[in-house]
Design a protein around this motif. Structure first.
Motif, PDB file in Angstrom:
ATOM      1  N   LEU A 344     -14.442 -17.552  -2.218  1.00 35.46           N
ATOM      2  CA  LEU A 344     -14.182 -16.133  -1.928  1.00 35.46           C
ATOM      3  C   LEU A 344     -13.568 -15.442  -3.458  1.00 35.46           C
ATOM      4  O   LEU A 344     -12.793 -16.219  -3.841  1.00 35.46           O
ATOM      5  N   LYS A 345     -14.066 -14.283  -3.593  1.00 36.58           N
ATOM      6  CA  LYS A 345     -13.487 -13.666  -4.925  1.00 36.58           C
ATOM      7  C   LYS A 345     -12.330 -13.050  -4.496  1.00 36.58           C
ATOM      8  O   LYS A 345     -12.100 -12.189  -3.907  1.00 36.58           O
ATOM      9  N   TYR A 346     -11.330 -13.326  -5.466  1.00 36.17           N
ATOM     10  CA  TYR A 346      -9.936 -12.624  -5.508  1.00 36.17           C
ATOM     11  C   TYR A 346      -9.203 -12.804  -6.900  1.00 36.17           C
ATOM     12  O   TYR A 346      -9.580 -13.906  -7.392  1.00 36.17           O
ATOM     13  N   PRO A 347      -8.620 -11.969  -7.114  1.00 37.10           N
ATOM     14  CA  PRO A 347      -8.350 -10.748  -6.581  1.00 37.10           C
ATOM     15  C   PRO A 347      -9.558  -9.531  -6.590  1.00 37.10           C
ATOM     16  O   PRO A 347     -10.349  -9.607  -7.419  1.00 37.10           O
ATOM     17  N   ILE A 348      -9.480  -8.695  -5.714  1.00 39.98           N
ATOM     18  CA  ILE A 348     -10.318  -7.685  -5.642  1.00 39.98           C
ATOM     19  C   ILE A 348     -10.433  -6.878  -7.029  1.00 39.98           C
ATOM     20  O   ILE A 348     -11.482  -6.817  -7.594  1.00 39.98           O
ATOM     21  N   THR A 349      -9.417  -6.635  -7.608  1.00 38.18           N
ATOM     22  CA  THR A 349      -9.331  -5.962  -8.782  1.00 38.18           C
ATOM     23  C   THR A 349      -7.904  -6.207  -9.362  1.00 38.18           C
ATOM     24  O   THR A 349      -7.027  -6.124  -8.730  1.00 38.18           O
ATOM     25  N   PRO A 350      -7.650  -6.264 -10.647  1.00 37.65           N
ATOM     26  CA  PRO A 350      -6.305  -6.236 -11.181  1.00 37.65           C
ATOM     27  C   PRO A 350      -5.670  -5.125 -11.002  1.00 37.65           C
ATOM     28  O   PRO A 350      -4.504  -5.030 -10.549  1.00 37.65           O
ATOM     29  N   ALA A 351      -6.445  -3.830 -10.934  1.00 35.75           N
ATOM     30  CA  ALA A 351      -5.752  -2.590 -10.777  1.00 35.75           C
ATOM     31  C   ALA A 351      -6.220  -2.194  -9.305  1.00 35.75           C
ATOM     32  O   ALA A 351      -6.925  -1.155  -9.166  1.00 35.75           O
ATOM     33  N   PHE A 352      -5.465  -3.083  -8.339  1.00 36.88           N
ATOM     34  CA  PHE A 352      -5.722  -2.650  -7.057  1.00 36.88           C
ATOM     35  C   PHE A 352      -5.959  -1.181  -6.595  1.00 36.88           C
ATOM     36  O   PHE A 352      -6.661  -0.821  -5.829  1.00 36.88           O
ATOM     37  N   ALA A 353      -4.862  -0.491  -6.926  1.00 40.14           N
ATOM     38  CA  ALA A 353      -4.631   0.885  -6.455  1.00 40.14           C
ATOM     39  C   ALA A 353      -5.650   1.715  -6.775  1.00 40.14           C
ATOM     40  O   ALA A 353      -6.068   2.756  -6.173  1.00 40.14           O
ATOM     41  N   GLU A 354      -6.244   1.403  -7.865  1.00 39.63           N
ATOM     42  CA  GLU A 354      -7.410   2.174  -8.378  1.00 39.63           C
ATOM     43  C   GLU A 354      -8.968   1.909  -7.702  1.00 39.63           C
ATOM     44  O   GLU A 354      -9.684   2.922  -8.104  1.00 39.63           O
ATOM     45  N   ALA A 355      -8.876   0.824  -7.335  1.00 45.09           N
ATOM     46  CA  ALA A 355     -10.131   0.344  -6.788  1.00 45.09           C
ATOM     47  C   ALA A 355     -10.684   0.905  -5.364  1.00 45.09           C
ATOM     48  O   ALA A 355      -9.582   1.262  -4.764  1.00 45.09           O
ATOM     49  N   SER A 356     -11.833   1.123  -5.093  1.00 46.46           N
ATOM     50  CA  SER A 356     -12.076   1.626  -4.024  1.00 46.46           C
ATOM     51  C   SER A 356     -11.656   0.837  -2.642  1.00 46.46           C
ATOM     52  O   SER A 356     -11.222   1.465  -1.813  1.00 46.46           O
ATOM     53  N   GLY A 358      -9.131  -1.176  -2.627  1.00 52.25           N
ATOM     54  CA  GLY A 358      -7.648  -1.131  -2.941  1.00 52.25           C
ATOM     55  C   GLY A 358      -7.458   0.389  -2.064  1.00 52.25           C
ATOM     56  O   GLY A 358      -6.520   0.541  -1.148  1.00 52.25           O
ATOM     57  N   ARG A 359      -7.971   1.602  -2.332  1.00 53.36           N
ATOM     58  CA  ARG A 359      -7.690   2.755  -1.919  1.00 53.36           C
ATOM     59  C   ARG A 359      -7.993   2.630  -0.375  1.00 53.36           C
ATOM     60  O   ARG A 359      -7.184   3.179   0.540  1.00 53.36           O
ATOM     61  N   PHE A 388       5.515  -8.195   7.148  1.00 55.25           N
ATOM     62  CA  PHE A 388       5.849  -9.232   8.074  1.00 55.25           C
ATOM     63  C   PHE A 388       4.477  -8.940   8.986  1.00 55.25           C
ATOM     64  O   PHE A 388       3.737  -9.862   9.471  1.00 55.25           O
ATOM     65  N   SER A 389       4.308  -7.677   9.359  1.00 54.27           N
ATOM     66  CA  SER A 389       3.291  -7.237  10.204  1.00 54.27           C
ATOM     67  C   SER A 389       1.983  -7.616   9.543  1.00 54.27           C
ATOM     68  O   SER A 389       1.016  -7.908  10.127  1.00 54.27           O
ATOM     69  N   LEU A 390       1.899  -7.313   8.316  1.00 55.32           N
ATOM     70  CA  LEU A 390       0.617  -7.582   7.447  1.00 55.32           C
ATOM     71  C   LEU A 390       0.445  -8.936   7.481  1.00 55.32           C
ATOM     72  O   LEU A 390      -0.739  -9.461   7.708  1.00 55.32           O
ATOM     73  N   ILE A 410      -5.051  -9.715   1.334  1.00 55.22           N
ATOM     74  CA  ILE A 410      -4.209 -10.351   0.403  1.00 55.22           C
ATOM     75  C   ILE A 410      -3.895  -9.528  -0.952  1.00 55.22           C
ATOM     76  O   ILE A 410      -2.820  -9.554  -1.389  1.00 55.22           O
ATOM     77  N   SER A 411      -4.896  -8.946  -1.296  1.00 57.89           N
ATOM     78  CA  SER A 411      -4.800  -8.191  -2.245  1.00 57.89           C
ATOM     79  C   SER A 411      -3.611  -6.761  -2.189  1.00 57.89           C
ATOM     80  O   SER A 411      -2.824  -6.803  -2.714  1.00 57.89           O
ATOM     81  N   LEU A 412      -3.735  -6.355  -0.779  1.00 58.40           N
ATOM     82  CA  LEU A 412      -2.741  -5.298  -0.337  1.00 58.40           C
ATOM     83  C   LEU A 412      -1.423  -6.111  -0.261  1.00 58.40           C
ATOM     84  O   LEU A 412      -0.407  -5.447  -0.788  1.00 58.40           O
ATOM     85  N   TYR A 413      -1.502  -7.123   0.572  1.00 57.84           N
ATOM     86  CA  TYR A 413       0.062  -7.881   0.789  1.00 57.84           C
ATOM     87  C   TYR A 413       0.521  -8.214  -0.465  1.00 57.84           C
ATOM     88  O   TYR A 413       1.711  -7.770  -0.969  1.00 57.84           O
ATOM     89  N   ARG A 414      -0.121  -8.628  -1.668  1.00 51.91           N
ATOM     90  CA  ARG A 414       0.330  -8.873  -3.108  1.00 51.91           C
ATOM     91  C   ARG A 414       0.848  -7.531  -3.846  1.00 51.91           C
ATOM     92  O   ARG A 414       1.963  -7.503  -4.174  1.00 51.91           O
ATOM     93  N   TYR A 415       0.029  -6.531  -3.545  1.00 54.48           N
ATOM     94  CA  TYR A 415       0.631  -5.367  -4.218  1.00 54.48           C
ATOM     95  C   TYR A 415       1.873  -4.992  -3.780  1.00 54.48           C
ATOM     96  O   TYR A 415       2.584  -4.445  -4.424  1.00 54.48           O
ATOM     97  N   LEU A 416       1.838  -4.710  -2.288  1.00 52.74           N
ATOM     98  CA  LEU A 416       3.260  -4.239  -1.937  1.00 52.74           C
ATOM     99  C   LEU A 416       4.422  -5.018  -2.221  1.00 52.74           C
ATOM    100  O   LEU A 416       5.420  -4.546  -2.660  1.00 52.74           O
TER     101      LEU A 416
END
Ligand SMILES: [Zn+2]
Length: 484
Positions: A344-356, A358-359, A388-390, A410-416
């Motif tokens: 599986l491809k990870y991370p989705i994008t380095p700039a997670f918040a900007e990617a669709s 991520g949004r 922890f809920s995530l 996991i991208s969201l998890y890492r980002y937060l």
């Protein structure tokens, strides 16, 4: 949703509205580098680092300034005791602080101004205060006339206007304790400039050789870098009086404008409910704590409570933080193990918040609850509960082998965890080089298991354990874990 912050000045939670639309001017009092840092220091700077990161996450540009009080009575006294130059002593502890800041993953401020580099601006401000009648010279010293500033006491609620007799009595006592000096016209007055004694470092001023008092530097530096009115001024609770009260008196008398819109103060670190401090001798240095705990465990522990609550220190609390932090890491690591197994491809994008993607994920209900917690005066304790809920959700997906959505979650998890809370997840094991001999043993163990030779498989597992790795058998195959 608005961000609510507890403002010490008004004594209540208020909607946070900066002066400029998307820009925040933020100042936090820095250390006096005369001795090693303790946990109380770490709490203050970690707290304001998270606040800054969260405001950035909410789309603000934060101009963050933190000073170094690199000349002061404490530095002079300690350097005389040790027989070293004050500048060398200060430099040593500035460097130590910078090293600890890195370990605690503090984002560097826009600038670290130092008192010794700000003398002409400090002198100019003191001259201005003298000219305006708020300060007077006495025997080479300059003092601030507290009673000239009618609003004195408004931050620490020792109002001279409200109940002047009571306020003056309590403040007089505190000032006598903090800064006794017969050359003052009034015991309430505090020093803006101190004449230097023989052998002490000095700077030339209109009042003779001397050095600035403690409080004036923060007024001068914040103004120099951020302008006359700050959006946020932070610091430990113990700075409210007299330090921050004096900063207001100096700055507002000088500019005639409001100095700070939101005053934020973090609570103490306590031991057995008593404040941890150098003067009480019950403090733990960071050096001592880092010998036993990873600095990121310490960071986790420091944000595991709301920043205004007292934080009671014990080894057990830190152990608890360690196991919570390790469980967050373990889930992250497990997901990467699955990514490597399933391609599986990870991370989705380095700039997670900007990617669709991520949004989209930022609209996830857990993200929303995380934001609600953090919008409520930066409630990191509740924010962590949402992380922890995530984690729970990620574990559920793993259990049900619903793994297509894992890279996004996991991208969201890492980002937060990383970008917003400033914790740093270690590189997953799958990305690390593992010794071939261990991979060989793992291979042999799999073969033995397939041949139903469980004794051999068990022996091989023990051999791997002796090399500091554990094996977890998962539906995706055996997963290696580093022993902690
Ligand atoms: Zn300050």
């Amino acid at each position: 949703m608005p961000i609510l912050v507890y403002n010490t000045l008004t004594g209540k939670k208020e909607e946070f509205i900066p002066q400029e639309d998307k820009k925040i001017k933020m100042y936090v009092c820095g250390i006096t580098p005369y001795d090693t840092c303790h946990l109380g220091h770490a709490r203050c700077y970690v707290v304001f680092d998270v606040i800054r990161r969260y405001l950035e996450y909410r789309g603000y540009q934060v101009d963050y300034i933190q000073n170094f009080t690199d000349i002061d009575d404490k530095i002079i006294k300690r350097s005389q005791e040790l027989g070293v130059k004050p500048a060398d002593l200060a430099e040593k502890y500035v460097q130590e602080f910078l090293l600890y800041s890195e370990k605690l993953n503090l984002k560097p401020p826009k600038a670290y101004p130092r008192v010794t580099q700000m003398m002409s601006q400090i002198i100019k401000m003191i001259e201005g205060l003298v000219k305006k009648g708020y300060a007077y010279e006495s025997d080479g010293n300059v003092f601030y006339s507290v009673r000239k500033f009618a609003e004195y006491g408004k931050l620490s609620k020792r109002n001279l206007v409200g109940d002047p007799d009571k306020a003056v009595k309590s403040m007089t006592e505190e000032f006598r304790r903090i800064e006794p000096d017969e050359r003052k016209n009034d015991p309430l007055d505090f020093a803006l400039w101190k004449a230097s004694k023989e052998g002490e470092p000095f700077w030339v001023s209109p009042w003779g050789k001397g050095r600035p008092g403690w409080h004036i530097e923060c007024s001068t530096m914040s103004m120099e870098y951020l302008g006359e009115t700050l959006d946020i001024h932070g610091g430990g609770q113990d700075l409210i009086f007299p330090h921050h009260e004096n900063e207001i008196a100096q700055s507002e008398a000088y500019t005639g404008k409001q100095f700070v819109r939101y005053w934020l103060h973090n609570g103490f670190v306590t031991i057995n409910k008593e404040k941890m401090s150098k003067s009480l001798g019950n403090f733990f240095t960071l050096e001592e704590i880092f010998q036993k705990f990873d600095p990121l465990v310490v960071r986790y522990y420091l944000i595991s409570q709301h920043y205004r609550s007292p934080l009671d220190f014990s080894n057990a609390q830190l152990e608890q933080a360690r196991s919570a932090w390790e469980s967050l890491i373990d889930t992250y690591d497990f997901a990467h193990f699955i990514f490597s197994k399933k391609g599986l491809k990870y991370p989705i994008t380095p700039a997670f918040a900007e990617a669709s993607v991520g949004r989209q994920l930022l609209n996830h209900s857990i993200t929303k609850r995380f934001e609600l917690a953090m919008d409520d005066d930066f409630n990191t304790a509740e924010g962590l509960a949402q992380i922890f809920s995530l984690r729970e959700e990620i574990i559920q997906r793993i259990k049900t082998q619903d793994i297509g959505s894992l890279p996004g979650l996991i991208s969201l998890y890492r980002y937060l965890i990383e970008d917003v809370l400033g914790l740093k997840l270690p590189e997953p094991l799958t990305a690390q080089k593992i010794d071939d001999s261990i991979l060989n043993l793992l291979d042999q163990r799999e073969k033995a298991r397939k041949n139903n030779d469980f004794t051999l498989a068990d022996n091989l597992r023990k051999e791997i354990e002796n090399k500091d790795y554990l094996i977890e058998d998962t539906p995706f195959g055996p997963r290696l874990k580093k022993k902690s």
